[in-house]
Write an enzyme that holds these catalytic residues in place. Structure first.
Site, PDB file in Angstrom:
ATOM      1  N   ARG A 119       3.225  29.804  63.840  1.00  0.00           N
ATOM      2  CA  ARG A 119       3.966  29.197  64.963  1.00  0.00           C
ATOM      3  C   ARG A 119       4.069  30.172  66.139  1.00  0.00           C
ATOM      4  NH1 ARG A 119       9.205  29.138  64.704  1.00  0.00           N
ATOM      5  NH2 ARG A 119       9.389  28.484  62.535  1.00  0.00           N
TER       6      ARG A 119
ATOM      7  N   TYR B 244       4.992  14.874  89.576  1.00  0.00           N
ATOM      8  CA  TYR B 244       4.653  14.121  88.379  1.00  0.00           C
ATOM      9  C   TYR B 244       5.919  13.436  87.853  1.00  0.00           C
ATOM     10  CZ  TYR B 244       3.724  13.084  83.549  1.00  0.00           C
ATOM     11  OH  TYR B 244       3.653  12.444  82.345  1.00  0.00           O
TER      12      TYR B 244
ATOM     13  N   ASP C  13       3.092  23.667  89.651  1.00  0.00           N
ATOM     14  CA  ASP C  13       2.268  22.775  88.829  1.00  0.00           C
ATOM     15  C   ASP C  13       0.944  22.631  89.568  1.00  0.00           C
ATOM     16  OD1 ASP C  13       0.944  20.687  87.618  1.00  0.00           O
ATOM     17  OD2 ASP C  13       2.744  19.495  87.249  1.00  0.00           O
TER      18      ASP C  13
ATOM     19  N   LYS D 173      -5.614  17.568  81.453  1.00  0.00           N
ATOM     20  CA  LYS D 173      -6.373  16.996  82.577  1.00  0.00           C
ATOM     21  C   LYS D 173      -7.674  17.783  82.789  1.00  0.00           C
ATOM     22  CE  LYS D 173      -2.512  14.681  82.942  1.00  0.00           C
ATOM     23  NZ  LYS D 173      -2.242  13.636  82.000  1.00  0.00           N
TER      24      LYS D 173
HETATM   25  N1  PLP Z   1       1.893  17.645  85.574  1.00  0.00           N
HETATM   26  C1  PLP Z   1       1.043  16.758  86.098  1.00  0.00           C
HETATM   27  C2  PLP Z   1       0.608  16.932  87.532  1.00  0.00           C
HETATM   28  C3  PLP Z   1       0.575  15.686  85.343  1.00  0.00           C
HETATM   29  O1  PLP Z   1      -0.276  14.786  85.898  1.00  0.00           O
HETATM   30  C4  PLP Z   1       1.003  15.539  83.997  1.00  0.00           C
HETATM   31  C5  PLP Z   1       0.559  14.414  83.159  1.00  0.00           C
HETATM   32  O2  PLP Z   1       0.121  13.386  83.651  1.00  0.00           O
HETATM   33  C6  PLP Z   1       1.896  16.487  83.486  1.00  0.00           C
HETATM   34  C7  PLP Z   1       2.309  17.530  84.286  1.00  0.00           C
HETATM   35  C8  PLP Z   1       2.371  16.388  82.060  1.00  0.00           C
HETATM   36  O3  PLP Z   1       1.345  16.805  81.208  1.00  0.00           O
HETATM   37  P1  PLP Z   1       1.133  16.273  79.711  1.00  0.00           P
HETATM   38  O4  PLP Z   1       0.834  14.810  79.782  1.00  0.00           O
HETATM   39  O5  PLP Z   1      -0.007  17.119  79.222  1.00  0.00           O
HETATM   40  O6  PLP Z   1       2.397  16.555  78.969  1.00  0.00           O
END
Ligand code: PLP
Length: 380
Positions: free
Chosen positions: A52, A104, A177, A202
């Protein structure tokens, strides 16, 4: 490999050039062990005790990400959300956080519904305006400024260097992000950011077959140690096979992102001239409000994500999405296949997203097929 002398695309393709010292294999084995031997004198001299906390299959993707982001260290997580949550959960109690209004939606929801449980107060502001960001800071209690650029799903652009300066002046750190920008186009740490987050689900993975997240830090400090402990004690860890798949995807990152950027620019330009479109939101267009900042902080393209607003409102947008044959109607982004999505249906009534907006994730297909399919769907 002397990674400092090589271009990032080479470093990514060769995944730092690591080979297995025992066999010479050019792809490292996937470690599935959950536990590691102690030395006879009760020490763990080889540095690993339990899966872990210590997974050898993370070493190469984390090192590659650190090299591509120009950071000091990286951590993989079970998802992008787990990576983001680990940052907030590692803040001291009573921390104040500034976050963007356009971001997001899943993380915006998490911040609205759960941050308070961790003693965190959040102000959502227009992060594209440095003046608004500056006004939102509460020196002494603001610990973190969170931004996303380009930001879902309007692809608005935040000036990373300005945000870093504002955060630091108030004694806060800046987390970015950078999922949509990828390390191919932007290196937030070079612009002053302290933390970089990716939904590795992504572009980093790129094949819509792994849910994963990552954080990269500009400095290995006490806060970073806390984040690492949040991961290992909270247990939001990635499986070994997923870590391997993620690394495999990262090796083609540059080829995929470069092509997606080229095609996205073509799709955006073609749709601008299309009569059934109200607006095309893409930072690569001169008319986009963030275009000049994007030119400064994105190199090599403006990303594979864009949105269109369809004349006739939500019903017309949903009808157009129903007619596509090449694009897939699905959520998510950053895969090799192009996706289209009516965003308001996902985000619900509290979202700042216009009801007529379709979000497009441009994959690596031939751009001519993508454009023809959209034009036919919009024409009806
Ligand atoms: N940040 C962005 C810009 C995203 O598009 C997403 C998911 O769509 C996330 C964070 C969250 O990621 P995850 O779906 O891998 O948890």
């Amino acid at each position: 490999m002397k990674s400092k002398l090589l271009h990032p695309a080479t470093i990514a393709a060769q995944a730092l050039g690591w080979t297995d010292p025992q066999t010479g294999a050019v792809v490292l084995p996937v470690h599935v062990a959950t536990t590691f031997q102690r030395d006879p004198d009760n020490q763990y001299r080889r540095g690993r005790g339990y899966g872990r906390a210590d997974n050898p299959t993370y070493d190469q993707p984390q090192a590659l990400l650190t090299a591509l982001e120009g950071g000091a260290d990286s951590l993989l997580f079970a998802s992008g959300m787990a990576a983001a949550a680990a940052v907030f959960q590692s803040l001291p109690r009573s921390a104040h956080v500034v976050a963007p209004r356009v971001m997001y939606w899943g993380l915006r929801n998490w911040l609205s519904n759960f941050a308070e449980n961790w003693g965190i107060s959040v102000d959502f502001v227009d992060a594209t305006s440095p003046d608004v960001l500056r006004m939102a800071m509460r020196p002494g209690s603001t610990r973190l400024v969170w931004i996303e650029t380009p930001a879902n799903p309007l692809w608005s652009i935040t000036d990373i260097a300005a945000a870093a300066e504002i955060a630091h002046a108030a004694g806060a750190i800046l987390a970015v992000d950078s999922t949509a920008a990828t390390p191919v186009l932007t290196r937030p740490t070079a612009l002053g950011a302290d933390l970089v987050m990716h939904s590795a689900t992504k572009y980093l993975n790129g094949h819509s077959d792994v849910i994963a997240g990552s954080l990269t830090t500009a400095h290995k400090d006490e806060f970073w140690e806390r984040i690492a402990r949040t991961r290992s004690s909270g247990g939001a860890i990635l499986g070994s096979f997923e870590a391997y798949l993620l690394l495999r995807g990262m090796r083609t990152l540059f080829a995929r992102v470069e092509r997606a950027c080229r095609s996205a620019q073509q799709v955006a330009e073609a749709l601008c001239a299309y009569p059934r479109i109200v607006e095309v939101l893409y930072p690569g267009l001169a008319a986009h409000p963030g275009h000049m900042v994007a030119r400064r902080q994105m190199a090599g393209g403006f990303g594979g994500m864009l949105s269109i607003r369809v004349k006739g409102g939500a019903a017309a947008a949903i009808t157009a999405a129903a007619r596509v044959e090449v694009w897939q109607r699905a959520t998510s982004l950053g895969g090799v296949e192009s996706l289209i999505e009516h965003r308001a249906s996902i985000e619900g009534p509290d979202s700042p997203v216009p009801p007529d907006l379709l979000r497009l994730s441009v994959g690596i297909e031939d751009a001519a097929d993508l454009i023809a399919d959209l034009e036919a769907a919009l024409a009806g």
